[in-house]
Design a protein around this motif. Structure first.
Motif, PDB file in Angstrom:
ATOM      1  N   ILE A  16       0.787  -0.865  -0.062  1.00  0.00           N
ATOM      2  CA  ILE A  16      -0.109  -0.356  -0.001  1.00  0.00           C
ATOM      3  C   ILE A  16       0.836   1.144   0.008  1.00  0.00           C
ATOM      4  O   ILE A  16       1.570   1.525   0.778  1.00  0.00           O
ATOM      5  CB  ILE A  16      -1.661  -0.103   0.999  1.00  0.00           C
ATOM      6  N   THR A  39      -6.319  -7.126   1.724  1.00  0.00           N
ATOM      7  CA  THR A  39      -6.330  -5.934   1.203  1.00  0.00           C
ATOM      8  C   THR A  39      -6.960  -4.840   2.857  1.00  0.00           C
ATOM      9  O   THR A  39      -5.980  -3.747   3.260  1.00  0.00           O
ATOM     10  CB  THR A  39      -7.688  -5.401   0.853  1.00  0.00           C
ATOM     11  N   VAL A  43      -4.621  -2.223   5.400  1.00  0.00           N
ATOM     12  CA  VAL A  43      -4.541  -0.978   5.106  1.00  0.00           C
ATOM     13  C   VAL A  43      -4.594  -0.888   7.056  1.00  0.00           C
ATOM     14  O   VAL A  43      -4.277   0.616   7.726  1.00  0.00           O
ATOM     15  CB  VAL A  43      -6.448  -1.104   4.950  1.00  0.00           C
ATOM     16  N   ARG A  59      -5.450   6.049   9.091  1.00  0.00           N
ATOM     17  CA  ARG A  59      -6.121   5.658   8.141  1.00  0.00           C
ATOM     18  C   ARG A  59      -6.366   6.800   7.126  1.00  0.00           C
ATOM     19  O   ARG A  59      -6.121   7.850   7.177  1.00  0.00           O
ATOM     20  CB  ARG A  59      -7.053   4.290   8.491  1.00  0.00           C
ATOM     21  N   LEU A  63      -8.733   4.348  -0.890  1.00  0.00           N
ATOM     22  CA  LEU A  63      -8.734   3.786  -1.039  1.00  0.00           C
ATOM     23  C   LEU A  63      -8.227   3.062  -2.730  1.00  0.00           C
ATOM     24  O   LEU A  63      -9.776   2.703  -2.970  1.00  0.00           O
ATOM     25  CB  LEU A  63      -8.606   2.312  -0.177  1.00  0.00           C
ATOM     26  N   LEU A  78     -13.696  -2.120   4.139  1.00  0.00           N
ATOM     27  CA  LEU A  78     -13.094  -0.554   4.163  1.00  0.00           C
ATOM     28  C   LEU A  78     -14.086   1.011   4.115  1.00  0.00           C
ATOM     29  O   LEU A  78     -14.286   1.290   5.439  1.00  0.00           O
ATOM     30  CB  LEU A  78     -12.607  -0.246   2.480  1.00  0.00           C
ATOM     31  N   ILE A  83     -13.205   4.928   5.022  1.00  0.00           N
ATOM     32  CA  ILE A  83     -12.702   4.660   3.891  1.00  0.00           C
ATOM     33  C   ILE A  83     -13.290   4.417   2.661  1.00  0.00           C
ATOM     34  O   ILE A  83     -13.448   3.037   2.583  1.00  0.00           O
ATOM     35  CB  ILE A  83     -11.439   3.764   4.183  1.00  0.00           C
TER      36      ILE A  83
END
Length: 105
Positions: A16, A39, A43, A59, A63, A78, A83
């Motif tokens: 990331i 994923t 994160v 955070r 994304l 997410l 996010i």
């Protein structure tokens, strides 16, 4: 044969990055692990952002991901973390960059 074939030995790096392309978190797995499974781990592994006074941000706001990270559980996870997921959907054309026309059908 490709090193990412199910029967082959090898490794894959899931990472990331921030908006400038700086790597923030890297996870290395065996070659046959699907991207979609990494994923939320990526994160959640983002370290606090230093610099501004007050509580450090933990955070990202958004994304961006390719079709390899497309799954409804990831999108829900997410959103639960506040996010915004911007992930290409499988079976649809790729996201276009600024100033580019969408593909013709």
């Amino acid at each position: 044969m490709s090193p990412v074939d199910r029967g082959k030995a090898g490794s894959e790096h899931h990472l990331i990055c921030d908006g400038k392309g700086t790597r923030v978190k890297v996870v290395t797995t065996v070659a046959n692990v699907n991207d979609v499974t990494q994923t939320l781990l990526l994160v959640d592994g983002v370290p606090p952002v230093a610099g501004n006074p007050g509580r450090p941000r933990m955070r990202p706001d958004v994304l961006l991901g390719d079709k390899g990270y497309d799954s409804n559980p990831n999108r829900r996870g997410l959103r639960k973390r506040r996010i915004l997921p911007v992930i290409s959907r499988k079976g649809r054309p790729q996201h276009q960059g600024p100033g580019q026309a969408p593909p013709r059908r």
